[in-house]
Motif scaffolding. Structure first.
Motif, short mmCIF file in Angstrom:
data_model
loop_
_atom_site.label_atom_id
_atom_site.label_comp_id
_atom_site.label_asym_id
_atom_site.label_seq_id
_atom_site.Cartn_x
_atom_site.Cartn_y
_atom_site.Cartn_z
N TRP A 1 2.34 -6.56 -11.16
CA TRP A 1 2.06 -5.88 -9.91
C TRP A 1 2.96 -6.43 -8.80
O TRP A 1 3.33 -7.59 -8.81
N ALA A 2 3.25 -5.56 -7.84
CA ALA A 2 4.04 -5.95 -6.67
C ALA A 2 3.53 -5.16 -5.47
O ALA A 2 3.00 -4.05 -5.62
N PRO A 3 3.69 -5.69 -4.25
CA PRO A 3 3.27 -4.94 -3.07
C PRO A 3 4.05 -3.64 -2.94
O PRO A 3 5.27 -3.61 -3.09
N LEU A 4 3.34 -2.55 -2.67
CA LEU A 4 3.98 -1.26 -2.41
C LEU A 4 4.08 -1.02 -0.91
O LEU A 4 5.10 -0.57 -0.41
N CYS A 5 2.99 -1.31 -0.20
CA CYS A 5 3.00 -1.17 1.25
C CYS A 5 1.94 -2.08 1.84
O CYS A 5 0.97 -2.45 1.16
N THR A 6 2.13 -2.46 3.06
CA THR A 6 1.13 -3.21 3.81
C THR A 6 0.52 -2.32 4.89
O THR A 6 -0.67 -2.05 4.87
N ALA A 7 1.35 -1.87 5.85
CA ALA A 7 0.85 -0.97 6.89
C ALA A 7 0.43 0.36 6.27
O ALA A 7 1.06 0.84 5.31
N PRO A 8 -0.65 0.94 6.77
CA PRO A 8 -1.47 0.50 7.91
C PRO A 8 -2.75 -0.21 7.50
O PRO A 8 -3.74 -0.18 8.23
N PHE A 9 -2.75 -0.84 6.31
CA PHE A 9 -3.99 -1.29 5.71
C PHE A 9 -4.29 -2.78 5.87
O PHE A 9 -5.29 -3.27 5.35
N VAL A 10 -3.44 -3.53 6.55
CA VAL A 10 -3.69 -4.96 6.69
C VAL A 10 -4.97 -5.17 7.49
O VAL A 10 -5.12 -4.65 8.60
N GLY A 11 -5.90 -5.92 6.92
CA GLY A 11 -7.19 -6.15 7.57
C GLY A 11 -8.21 -5.07 7.29
O GLY A 11 -9.32 -5.11 7.84
N GLN A 12 -7.87 -4.10 6.43
CA GLN A 12 -8.82 -3.06 6.03
C GLN A 12 -9.21 -3.23 4.57
O GLN A 12 -8.48 -3.86 3.79
#
Length: 857
Positions: free
Chosen positions: A236-247
């Motif tokens: 696995w690898a990060p696909l996206c962070t925004a807009p979900f950081v902290g959600q």
């Protein structure tokens, strides 16, 4: 599981008197005060009050603050006018709060990335898991027992390979099985967060999988975005962070009619992506719990303010009127029938109205009768809905239990699938996720607080899938220092469990496992707690069925933390202490109790007993006290210097030989979290420099070198060799899991960490022994033909020692001596060796008694 004194929160083996005296649980069930305590201890009081608004929107600001006060103590709760709960009916997070959660999630992500880097010292000691690989005899609400593991938040069978399954543990990462759950492997231990709320395979291309981090039900604040796997879920690898950081994610669904179209239901709203999840657009800024998409492209979304429908890939949404539906929900789930897209269901928990179910058929929605025994007390936390893949008239609803509804004509028949009473196999309660095996609609998977379960016949019978799923959530640990392989642990919703060396841990008591401890001088006496001030003792090393109530006589109305701190003497005697809104101390293993009031109103959050005659206790507001045995009574609590006012004390350590040497740790962010005193608490030195800005949960000090110290943060373990002046990570091979407790075994030389929810891990603090430690213990001389015994004392019972007698007198080549070795248990943790030596010659013989330590573990 459940606890005393609540009709929805049952606890086995508790007397009627105990139940009557235990505090009643409030709206939101047992899970809500746990979450509130978890947030407040980190200084996130506004988030705690906002969480109450989501879990129980029917409450006003004063009632919400009352829940905070009940969970953490009135002195640590917000004032009744705090703005965080000024509008409990407003479901979306306030902008400032959302930004704050994103900032916190970023801090955790940065720490996790540092921990995932290669170890600073190659070849140093590394952590290893000691399980539980599985826990047999786990609790259910039926009479049958079942194997358990820990909390599952997401289940995703591979549409292209029925034997291939991915699951998400709430804070235990993504796990993969290629044999229908018979065995498992962790896949995201080094990810920026192990919190997982949703997993989805790409239609037509199952090698690509998405996972939404930040589990919506609990760990939403740690969300760091979406992960992607392009090999079916192994890497696995990060696909996206925004807009979900902290959600936090609740649901993640592909639209099979539009390539690359994905919908996400999160704590921050309803989002749509048209490029496979790389970029996202917020379509509704309201907490969204569930999304369902038909093959024809119709999408239904279950939001806090109602049910919504889209037919354009999620670009626009229209409200759907549910007959007699409320303006807002405690929880709502939606599902379109896979076999008939004209049929859909909405499953809701409605404030003050209980469970509601609606069915759409012929374009119209109508209310449907609900299961008569359904409980909505924790609907914000445990809830799901699914329609059988082949039957539009068969529906599965999850709350605390799983129910199946079957429609025949106009009549609904409901069956409780998870609690069979005395007539079938039951599974663990508190349901979170459901899925069906591709191509076999009668086979279903259910994930709950006890792990993973599979039914081959629509829920009539069940098989556990918890072998190798190492995701148990440990709150506290205790150990027997006379054994290298004996650990007791309190676990969330899975009772108290014990390890004696086997990969499978023994389930030794039901309920919610809180703090636990063992009498060091006589480890036959073991202690464990339920939530609140409910304490039990076993005089048989914690064996199943040997526990009895030894709770102190707490006055009515006196509170405590959800999991109150418990300690036994770290060295000698039978002193035990238990802390709530007063300190309770016993000198006879909880036979008789002394109640000591706090000079200033407070709630105990940490304790330490360096020896039988002294107890230290810290509070949620940073106050630190000491009581001493005078010879006939315990002195009134004396206030020591406060390391950091207003900060939650999480752990205390005092040197038994010099109790002026103190350590205190805090979980409250935004200041010093590790403090040291060398004058009994009169003055304190901040030793937090070099540590991440995360809560510090536990501390251990090496008795061989009191300047060698370890602390556990929410992420990572850290070591100092100079009394906290400098810190280094001590986390090689440790997953990026939340660490709640640390215990050091001084003889086996292993440090153990209890995680949520990746089980228990250990590390040899000096490295594993690679060769024996050999030396001479004594020299002796025997006259011709004589026999004599030599004794050597205070050897740790955990050590494996081999003895040899070697003559030093020149001989003729024939054997000169013979010897035999006997070992005797001198105390709970030490042994005495007696070596009997015989001179086989007719001349005096001089010799050495030599030992070889093969292992300390």
């Amino acid at each position: 599981m459940r606890g005393p004194a609540n009709h929805e929160e049952r606890e086995p083996r508790r007397s009627a008197e105990d139940r009557a005296n235990a505090p009643a649980l409030r709206p939101g069930g047992k899970a809500l005060p746990r979450l509130v305590q978890e947030l407040v201890r980190a200084g996130l009081t506004e988030e705690a009050v906002a969480s109450i608004a989501v879990a129980a929107p029917e409450l006003d600001v004063h009632q919400a603050n009352d829940i905070v006060a009940a969970a953490v103590g009135p002195e640590a709760a917000p004032s009744s006018g705090t703005s965080a709960a000024a509008d409990v009916a407003n479901p979306p997070p306030r902008p400032a709060q959302a930004q704050g959660m994103a900032h916190i999630a970023d801090e955790y992500r940065e720490v996790a990335e540092q921990l995932a880097a290669p170890a600073a010292v190659a070849g140093g000691p590394s952590w290893r898991s000691i399980g539980p690989w599985t826990v047999p005899n786990g609790q259910t609400y039926g009479t049958s027992r079942v194997n358990v593991s820990g909390r599952i938040s997401a289940v995703a069978p591979d549409p292209g390979d029925a034997a291939h399954i991915l699951v998400g543990a709430a804070n235990g990462g993504v796990w993969e099985s290629h044999d229908r759950g018979a065995s498992w492997e962790p896949r995201t231990d080094d990810a920026a967060t192990l919190t997982v709320g949703a997993i989805a395979f790409t239609p037509g291309s199952p090698a690509t999988v998405l996972a939404g981090t930040g589990e919506g039900n609990w760990w939403s604040r740690l969300g760091t975005g979406v992960l992607r796997s392009t090999d079916g879920g192994t890497k696995w690898a990060p696909l996206c962070t925004a807009p979900f950081v902290g959600q936090g994610f609740y649901d993640l669904v592909f639209d099979p009619s539009r390539a690359g179209a994905v919908l996400a239901a999160t704590t921050g709203g309803l989002y749509a992506s048209s490029d496979g999840g790389a970029t996202w657009t917020q379509r509704r800024a309201v907490r969204t719990w569930s999304v369902s998409v038909s093959p024809g492209g119709e999408a239904l979304a279950a939001c806090q303010d109602g049910l919504f429908r889209s037919t354009d890939g999620g670009a626009t949404w229209d409200a759907v009127a549910l007959p007699n539906g409320p303006p807002s929900f405690d929880r709502l789930a939606v599902a379109i029938a896979p076999s008939d897209a004209t049929v859909a269901y909405a499953w809701a928990a409605v404030p003050s109205a209980g469970a509601r179910l609606w069915r759409r058929a012929g374009g119209n929605w109508a209310a449907v009768v609900t299961p008569p025994d359904v409980s909505v007390g924790q609907a914000w936390y445990d809830w799901f809905l699914a329609v059988a893949p082949d039957r539009a008239d068969q529906v599965y609803v999850g709350a605390i239990e799983v129910h199946r509804g079957d429609l025949a004509g106009t009549t609904w028949t409901w069956r409780n699938l998870s609690n069979k009473g005395s007539s079938g196999d039951s599974i663990h309660p508190d349901q979170h996720a459901i899925a069906f095996e591709p191509g076999r609609p009668e086979v279903l998977y259910v994930g709950n607080d006890g792990g993973m379960y599979r039914s081959p016949d629509r829920g009539v019978t069940w098989q556990h899938l918890n072998n190798g799923l190492v995701i148990t959530e440990f709150e506290y640990l205790a150990q027997d220092l006379g054994s290298s392989r004996w650990v007791l642990g309190g676990t969330q919703d899975n009772g108290t469990n014990r390890w004696t060396g086997s990969p499978a841990w023994a389930h030794v008591q039901d309920g919610d496992g809180g703090d636990c401890s063992v009498n060091r001088a006589d480890p036959r006496a073991a202690f464990h707690t339920f939530f609140h001030m409910n304490l039990e003792r076993s005089d048989a090393r914690g064996e199943w069925g040997t526990w009895r109530n030894v709770s102190p006589p707490v006055p009515a109305g006196e509170g405590s933390l959800f999991y109150p701190p418990l300690e036994t003497s770290a060295t000698d005697g039978t002193t035990i202490a238990f802390g709530g809104e007063a300190l309770y101390v016993s000198r006879d293993n909880a036979g008789d109790w002394t109640r000591l009031a706090f000079p200033t109103a407070g709630t105990a959050s940490a304790m330490y007993i360096p020896h039988a005659d002294q107890v230290f206790v810290g509070t949620t507001t940073g106050l630190l006290y000491r009581t001493t045995w005078s010879g006939s009574a315990w002195t009134a609590l004396t206030a020591l210097g406060t390391p950091r006012a207003g900060a939650w004390i999480s752990d205390i350590h005092a040197d038994a030989a010099d109790t002026d040497r103190l350590w205190v740790t805090h979980t409250t962010r935004g200041g010093g979290r590790v403090w040291r005193s060398i004058d009994g608490g009169a003055h304190w030195t901040d030793r937090s420099a070099g540590l991440p800005s995360l809560p510090i949960n536990a501390i251990e000090v090496d008795p061989r070198n009191r300047d060698r110290v370890w602390v556990a943060a929410d992420l990572g373990v850290y070591q100092s060799a100079d009394g906290g002046v400098r810190w280094q990570t001590f986390s090689d091979d440790l997953p990026n899991a939340f660490i709640g407790d640390l215990v050091l075994h001084p003889h086996a030389r292993v440090l153990r960490a209890g995680t949520r929810n990746r089980g228990v891990w250990e590390i040899p603090v000096d490295g594993w022994m690679t060769q024996p430690v050999c030396a001479t213990q004594w020299t002796g001389t025997l006259a011709a033909g004589a026999t004599q015994r030599w004794f050597t004392f205070d050897w740790p019972a955990t050590w494996h020692v081999v003895w040899t007698v070697m003559p030093t007198t020149m001989g003729s080549g024939a054997p000169q001596v013979d010897w035999s070795v006997q070992v005797e248990r001198a105390s709970s943790e030490y042994v005495t060796y007696s070596v009997t030596v015989t001179n086989l010659t007719q001349e005096p013989v001089t010799f050495e008694g030599r030992y070889a330590i093969l292992s300390r573990y």
